[in-house]
Write an enzyme that holds these catalytic residues in place. Structure first.
Site, PDB file in Angstrom:
ATOM      1  N   TYR A  23      -7.777   1.376 -14.547  1.00 54.13           N
ATOM      2  CA  TYR A  23      -8.080   2.366 -13.506  1.00 54.13           C
ATOM      3  C   TYR A  23      -7.938   3.802 -13.998  1.00 54.13           C
ATOM      4  O   TYR A  23      -7.915   4.719 -13.182  1.00 54.13           O
ATOM      5  CB  TYR A  23      -7.120   2.264 -12.314  1.00 54.13           C
ATOM      6  CG  TYR A  23      -6.680   0.917 -11.841  1.00 54.13           C
ATOM      7  CD1 TYR A  23      -7.580   0.075 -11.180  1.00 54.13           C
ATOM      8  CD2 TYR A  23      -5.359   0.514 -11.978  1.00 54.13           C
ATOM      9  CE1 TYR A  23      -7.144  -1.138 -10.682  1.00 54.13           C
ATOM     10  CE2 TYR A  23      -4.924  -0.707 -11.483  1.00 54.13           C
ATOM     11  CZ  TYR A  23      -5.820  -1.532 -10.836  1.00 54.13           C
ATOM     12  OH  TYR A  23      -5.399  -2.727 -10.348  1.00 54.13           O
TER      13      TYR A  23
ATOM     14  N   CYS B 200      -8.922  -3.876 -30.133  1.00 50.71           N
ATOM     15  CA  CYS B 200     -10.198  -3.384 -30.664  1.00 50.71           C
ATOM     16  C   CYS B 200     -11.080  -2.939 -29.508  1.00 50.71           C
ATOM     17  O   CYS B 200     -12.179  -3.467 -29.282  1.00 50.71           O
ATOM     18  CB  CYS B 200     -10.863  -4.468 -31.497  1.00 50.71           C
ATOM     19  SG  CYS B 200      -9.796  -5.036 -32.827  1.00 50.71           S
TER      20      CYS B 200
ATOM     21  N   GLY C 120       0.790  -1.229   0.000  1.00 51.68           N
ATOM     22  CA  GLY C 120       0.000   0.000   0.000  1.00 51.68           C
ATOM     23  C   GLY C 120       0.819   1.275   0.000  1.00 51.68           C
ATOM     24  O   GLY C 120       0.257   2.359  -0.126  1.00 51.68           O
TER      25      GLY C 120
ATOM     26  N   GLY D  31       5.119  -4.158  -2.670  1.00 58.12           N
ATOM     27  CA  GLY D  31       5.361  -4.537  -4.063  1.00 58.12           C
ATOM     28  C   GLY D  31       5.688  -3.287  -4.864  1.00 58.12           C
ATOM     29  O   GLY D  31       6.831  -3.050  -5.248  1.00 58.12           O
ATOM     30  N   ARG D  32       4.661  -2.453  -5.040  1.00 61.49           N
ATOM     31  CA  ARG D  32       4.793  -1.252  -5.867  1.00 61.49           C
ATOM     32  C   ARG D  32       5.990  -0.380  -5.467  1.00 61.49           C
ATOM     33  O   ARG D  32       6.755   0.076  -6.314  1.00 61.49           O
ATOM     34  CB  ARG D  32       3.509  -0.427  -5.738  1.00 61.49           C
ATOM     35  CG  ARG D  32       3.396   0.733  -6.689  1.00 61.49           C
ATOM     36  CD  ARG D  32       2.168   1.589  -6.344  1.00 61.49           C
ATOM     37  NE  ARG D  32       1.012   0.794  -6.025  1.00 61.49           N
ATOM     38  CZ  ARG D  32       0.105   0.381  -6.912  1.00 61.49           C
ATOM     39  NH1 ARG D  32       0.228   0.716  -8.175  1.00 61.49           N
ATOM     40  NH2 ARG D  32      -0.925  -0.344  -6.528  1.00 61.49           N
TER      41      ARG D  32
END
Ligand SMILES: *Cc1c(COP(=O)(O)O)cnc(C)c1O
Length: 441
Positions: free
Chosen positions: A318, A345, A234, A278-279
């Site tokens: 997002y 597409c 987070g 993680g991020r």
């Protein structure tokens, strides 16, 4: 504020592209290592501190191996993530298994590896016991907490845990801890992930304080030892150039303050801090490199690139912002507004909308920043599009392919049950039952 700069030059990227055609992901080993060092330093005041990399963010063993050099563990949430850890020789308490809606065979697999299992619900105590077929529960387990309501702090609301599917309510935490204790579990860690991509140094400290208070309660009222508090992920990154990045040193100091104020006076100064970032670990140290293959002007000005949402889904999913640098034009003024689109597409398939850039020509390379987490790993195969290669820009300046680009035969591989398979370049399966689930422990 500093503008975002790519971690490789146009010349370097062009030379890489002669060997590995665009689009490709490029990861910056030097940046990743420096970041890992900063993280460890920020929490060095806590002797038990451990970072478990959230494998789902970037499930590449070459990157995880670098983190292993710094003593990091892994946070897995699925069978295949556990298999990856196992194949890397990672086991025992180097694995945190933080799953939800968990299939029972995955509990069993995690247990066989000796992972710390983080339960997402009070009913999962029974599910887990059933999964391990009467074996004794491990000495140490973990419970995922959901405080409900809004999770807010002085300067704003971070998230709304009440509407999140994850975790146990506070009374359930107490009841679950008592039950686990009655079943022989001596150590019950606690975990929570209450907001995503937070861009403030206050999130971890506020979360830590809440969890520390709960830890004191669990020990006093359920009689369990709380060996660790897991702050999970987070912690966000500055995707936009005008944003102020998080300062991990300030974050570590804020957690320490809460620790000294809540846990130490309660005689719980031996609790270890765990994280599952993680991020924040890999996000800024990975980029998607793609080439402009078309320019189109209708009601908008479009740049058609050779990557699409199959390579980087976050903008489509997002509306996420990823900064884009036109290589070789880093210092030219942004005089144009472009929609940067892929070839799916789907009108939503774009890396950016109405983005201010210098004038772009067909053939220009675009460096899509901050794609090092939840980037390649979120890729998919819609429209038969194939995921790109992952390359590591090594600390010594060399480039190493750490995942090849998908080939059509990868896409067709699951048709191996059909007679057409050889024509698609796929070896037929020996029989239609030839693809069993990975062996149960
Ligand atoms: C996704 C996830 C993380 C990592 O989140 P980041 O925002 O990438 O740091 C950590 N733990 C769990 C349980 C997760 O689901």
């Amino acid at each position: 504020m500093e503008r975002k700069r790519p971690f490789a030059s146009r010349e370097r990227l062009e030379s890489i592209a002669t060997r590995y055609p665009t689009p490709f992901y490029l990861y910056d080993e030097k940046g990743l290592r420096a970041n890992l060092e900063r993280i460890l330093r920020a929490f060095s005041w806590n002797p038990g501190f451990r970072q478990f990399f959230a494998v789902k963010a970037t499930p590449n063993p070459a990157l995880i191996q670098i983190m292993r050099e710094y003593g990091c563990g892994v946070d897995c949430s699925s069978l295949t993530e556990l298999m990856l850890a196992e194949a890397m020789g990672i086991s025992g308490e180097d694995i945190m298994f933080s799953s939800n809606d968990t299939p029972l065979d995955e509990f069993a697999h995690a247990h066989r590896l000796g992972a710390i299992v983080n339960l997402d619900d009070i009913t999962h105590i029974d599910s887990f016991a059933e999964a391990i077929e009467g074996e004794a529960l491990p000495d140490t387990m973990s419970l995922r907490f959901n405080p409900g309501g809004d999770f807010s702090f002085a300067n704003g609301i971070f998230g709304r845990p009440e509407d999140a599917k994850f975790g146990l309510m506070e009374p359930q935490m107490l009841e679950a801890a008592r039950r686990l204790a009655s079943m022989g579990v001596r150590n019950v860690g606690i975990h929570a992930l209450l907001a995503s991509n937070t861009l403030t140094n206050e999130y971890y400290p506020a979360l830590a304080r809440r969890l520390f208070e709960l830890a004191v309660r669990l020990r006093a009222e359920a009689g369990v030892r709380v060996p660790f508090v897991n702050l999970s992920g987070g912690v966000g990154i500055a995707y936009r150039p005008e944003e102020e990045p998080n300062d991990i040193e300030a974050i570590g100091a804020g957690v320490r303050r809460a620790f000294d104020e809540v846990l130490v006076p309660a005689g719980m100064g031996d609790v270890a801090i765990f994280t599952e970032m993680g991020r924040f670990v890999t996000g800024p140290y990975g980029a998607l490199v793609t080439r402009v293959i078309h320019r189109k002007s209708t009601y908008h000005d479009y740049l058609g690139v050779d990557a699409c949402a199959a390579n980087l889904m976050r903008p489509m999913l997002y509306g996420a912002y990823h900064h884009i640098t036109v290589m070789g034009k880093e210092d030219e003024p942004a005089t144009h507004a472009y929609d940067v689109t892929g070839m799916l597409c789907e009108n939503s398939d774009r890396l950016a909308s109405d983005r201010a850039l210098p004038e772009v020509e067909v053939g220009d390379l675009l460096f899509v920043h901050d794609a090092g987490a939840h980037g390649h790993s979120m890729g998919y195969n819609y429209n038969g599009r194939l995921r790109s290669a992952e390359l590591l820009l090594q600390a010594d300046g060399g480039v190493r392919c750490i995942r090849r680009a998908e080939r059509p035969s990868d896409y067709f591989a699951t048709l191996d049950v059909l007679p057409i398979a050889p024509k698609l370049g796929v070896k037929p399966a020996a029989s239609s039952a030839a693809r069993p689930k990975p062996a149960r422990p």
